[in-house]
Write an enzyme that holds these catalytic residues in place. Structure first.
Site, PDB file in Angstrom:
ATOM      1  N   HIS A  31      42.578  27.723  49.042  1.00  0.00           N
ATOM      2  CA  HIS A  31      43.138  29.182  48.312  1.00  0.00           C
ATOM      3  C   HIS A  31      42.382  30.191  49.003  1.00  0.00           C
ATOM      4  O   HIS A  31      41.263  30.453  48.629  1.00  0.00           O
ATOM      5  CB  HIS A  31      42.669  28.843  46.903  1.00  0.00           C
ATOM      6  N   HIS A  50      43.017  33.961  50.679  1.00  0.00           N
ATOM      7  CA  HIS A  50      43.970  35.006  51.049  1.00  0.00           C
ATOM      8  C   HIS A  50      43.692  35.615  52.558  1.00  0.00           C
ATOM      9  O   HIS A  50      42.580  36.383  52.472  1.00  0.00           O
ATOM     10  CB  HIS A  50      43.990  36.219  49.979  1.00  0.00           C
ATOM     11  N   ASP A  60      44.999  38.443  53.413  1.00  0.00           N
ATOM     12  CA  ASP A  60      44.518  40.212  53.565  1.00  0.00           C
ATOM     13  C   ASP A  60      43.053  40.163  52.607  1.00  0.00           C
ATOM     14  O   ASP A  60      42.732  41.560  52.831  1.00  0.00           O
ATOM     15  CB  ASP A  60      45.622  40.774  52.902  1.00  0.00           C
ATOM     16  N   GLY A  63      49.927  37.855  42.570  1.00  0.00           N
ATOM     17  CA  GLY A  63      49.859  39.376  41.885  1.00  0.00           C
ATOM     18  C   GLY A  63      49.460  39.294  40.178  1.00  0.00           C
ATOM     19  O   GLY A  63      49.300  38.208  39.591  1.00  0.00           O
ATOM     20  N   HIS A 116      49.490  31.083  41.389  1.00  0.00           N
ATOM     21  CA  HIS A 116      48.466  31.597  40.600  1.00  0.00           C
ATOM     22  C   HIS A 116      48.508  31.464  39.125  1.00  0.00           C
ATOM     23  O   HIS A 116      49.762  32.179  38.809  1.00  0.00           O
ATOM     24  CB  HIS A 116      48.133  33.202  40.944  1.00  0.00           C
ATOM     25  N   GLU A 147      44.680  32.922  35.157  1.00  0.00           N
ATOM     26  CA  GLU A 147      43.573  33.590  35.446  1.00  0.00           C
ATOM     27  C   GLU A 147      43.189  34.965  34.710  1.00  0.00           C
ATOM     28  O   GLU A 147      42.307  34.977  33.995  1.00  0.00           O
ATOM     29  CB  GLU A 147      43.631  34.192  37.145  1.00  0.00           C
ATOM     30  N   ASP A 190      38.779  32.266  47.961  1.00  0.00           N
ATOM     31  CA  ASP A 190      39.717  33.123  47.634  1.00  0.00           C
ATOM     32  C   ASP A 190      39.862  34.365  48.551  1.00  0.00           C
ATOM     33  O   ASP A 190      41.150  34.668  49.123  1.00  0.00           O
ATOM     34  CB  ASP A 190      39.400  33.872  46.110  1.00  0.00           C
TER      35      ASP A 190
END
Length: 357
Positions: A24, A26, A28, A181, A208, A211, A289
Site C-alpha cells: 500500500h 501511493h 503521488d 479518495g 480503501h 479509514e 501509504d
C-alpha cells in the site's frame, strides 16, 4: 513522528535488512523532496517553498488536521507529475528507495485520471509508470506492479474507464484495482460496475475502506465490490461479525500506522487497533501509504510497530510473511519467495537474539 524516536540501531538494522513486501504505497505521495523541486523547475511549476526545510515544514503534520487538509498536500505533488518523464522518474526512484530497504515486491498505486492536465492521456501515464518500475527491476531486482485507483469522488463512469485500462494492462504491469479518495458520501457500491468488470477479468482488488468511515464501508468493499484486501480497515473493530468474516477469509488489512494518526483515522498510535487485530489472528501487512507526505519508510513503520505494541522480531517476521502471502503475485511465485525469505529471517532473528543475550 516515528523517525525521531531513538530505536536500538542494531534492531533497526535487522528490520531494514529483512526481506519485505509493500502493498500500500501511493505514487503521488512518495516523491523524494529533491525530485519535487527538480520537476517543478523543469516543468515551470511554481512551488511556494524555497528549500527542502520549508517544504518538509509544509508537509509536516499537525495534530488534529482534517483529512481535507491532508489531501490538499497531494495537490502540490500532483502539480509536478503531469508528464510521462516525471512519472517514469518518480516510479523508478520509489522502487530504488524501496529496494534500499530490501523490499522484494512493491505494489505502487495511483489514479491515472489525476495525471491528465497537460494533454497526457491515461494510457501514456500508465505506460510511463510501468516503464519506471521495469527499469528499476532491471537495475535493482525489485519486482512488483501497479494498482490502478478509481476515485470515489469522481464519477463512476471514470472508474469504469480506469477498470477497462486495468483489463488492458493485466499481465503487462498492472496487478490490481483499487478505489481511493474520501469515503464519506461516496459509497463504494456506486462504483460496482467497475468492480464487476475487473472481477470478471480475474483482476485482484483492494479497496480503501474503514479509514474515515465505519464498518459498513468495509462491508460494501467486500460484498459489493469483491475486495481481496482492505486498505486501512481501522474501523473493523466496530463490527465483530464482519471482523470474523474478514478473518475467516484471510482478507488482508493493509495497515499504515503513521498515516492513520495523520488522517485522524485513529486518535493516537497507542489506540491503533493493530495489536488487537494481530492478537485476534487477522492477516495484516504494514505499509508507508505515502513516503513523502507521511515522512516515513517501511523500516520506520515496522520499528514503530515493534516499539509501540511491544512486539518481538518474530512478530515482525509474521507480518512481513503475511505481506508476501497477500501480495498480488501468482501463488506459485509467492510460495517460492516465502520459502526463500523465511529461513533468511529466522537466521537473522537467531543472530540478533544471540547478540542480545
Amino acid at each position: 513522528m516515528s523517525h525521531h524516536q531513538n530505536y536500538d540501531p542494531k534492531l533497526r538494522e535487522v528490520i531494514q535488512k529483512f526481506p519485505k513486501a509493500e502493498l500500500h504505497c501511493h505514487l503521488d505521495g512518495s516523491l523524494r523532496p529533491d525530485t519535487l523541486f527538480d520537476l517543478a523547475k523543469q516543468n515551470n511549476v511554481n512551488i511556494p517553498y524555497e528549500n527542502k526545510n520549508d517544504l518538509m515544514e509544509f508537509l509536516r503534520f499537525e495534530k488534529g488536521e482534517s483529512l481535507e487538509v491532508f489531501l490538499k498536500k497531494f495537490d502540490l505533488t500532483l502539480s509536478v507529475l503531469q508528464t510521462p518523464d516525471a512519472l517514469e522518474r518518480v516510479a523508478y526512484e520509489l522502487a530504488e528507495d524501496a529496494s534500499a530497504e530490501n523490499i522484494k515486491w512493491l505494489e505502487v498505486r495511483y489514479s491515472p485520471i489525476l495525471h491528465v492536465n497537460n494533454d497526457m492521456g491515461t494510457v501514456d501515464n500508465l505506460e510511463a509508470v510501468i516503464r519506471g518500475l521495469k527499469k528499476a527491476e532491471m537495475d535493482f531486482g525489485i519486482r512488483g506492479g501497479v494498482i490502478i485507483c478509481g476515485m470515489r469522488s469522481i464519477s463512476p463512469d471514470i472508474s469504469y474507464n480506469l477498470a477497462e485500462l486495468a483489463v488492458a494492462y493485466k499481465n503487462r504491469g498492472v496487478v490490481g484495482f483499487d478505489l481511493a479518495g474520501p469515503e464519506e458520501n461516496y459509497p463504494a457500491k456506486d462504483h460496482e460496475n467497475a468492480f464487476r468488470l475487473v472481477l470478471k477479468n480475474n483482476i485482484n482488488i483492494t479497496i480503501h475502506a474503514g479509514e474515515a468511515y465505519g464498518p459498513e464501508s468495509i462491508h460494501q468493499a467486500v460484498h459489493y465490490c469483491g475486495a481481496h484486501r482492505i486498505g486501512h480497515g481501522t474501523r473493523l473493530t466496530e463490527d465483530g461479525d464482519l471482523l470474523n468474516y474478514i478473518n475467516d477469509h484471510r482478507i488482508c488489512l493493509e495497515i499504515c500506522l503513521t498515516s492513520n494518526v495523520q488522517t485522524g483515522a485513529v486518535q493516537s498510535l497507542k489506540k491503533h487497533p493493530f495489536k488487537y487485530f494481530k492478537d485476534y489472528g487477522l492477516r495484516l501487512c504494514l505499509n508507508t501509504d505515502n513516503r513523502l507526505i507521511s515522512n516515513t519508510t517501511l523500516t520506520d513503520e515496522l520499528c514503530l510497530a515493534y516499539h509501540t505494541f511491544n512486539l518481538k522480531l518474530k512478530d515482525i517476521k509474521d507480518v512481513l510473511i503475511d505481506g508476501f502471502k497477500s501480495s498480488f503475485m501468482h501463488h506459485r511465485d509467492r510460495v517460492r519467495l516465502i520459502r526463500e525469505v523465511s529461513p533468511i529471517m529466522d537466521e537473522m532473528i537467531r543472530d540478533f537474539d544471540k547478540q542480545e543475550s
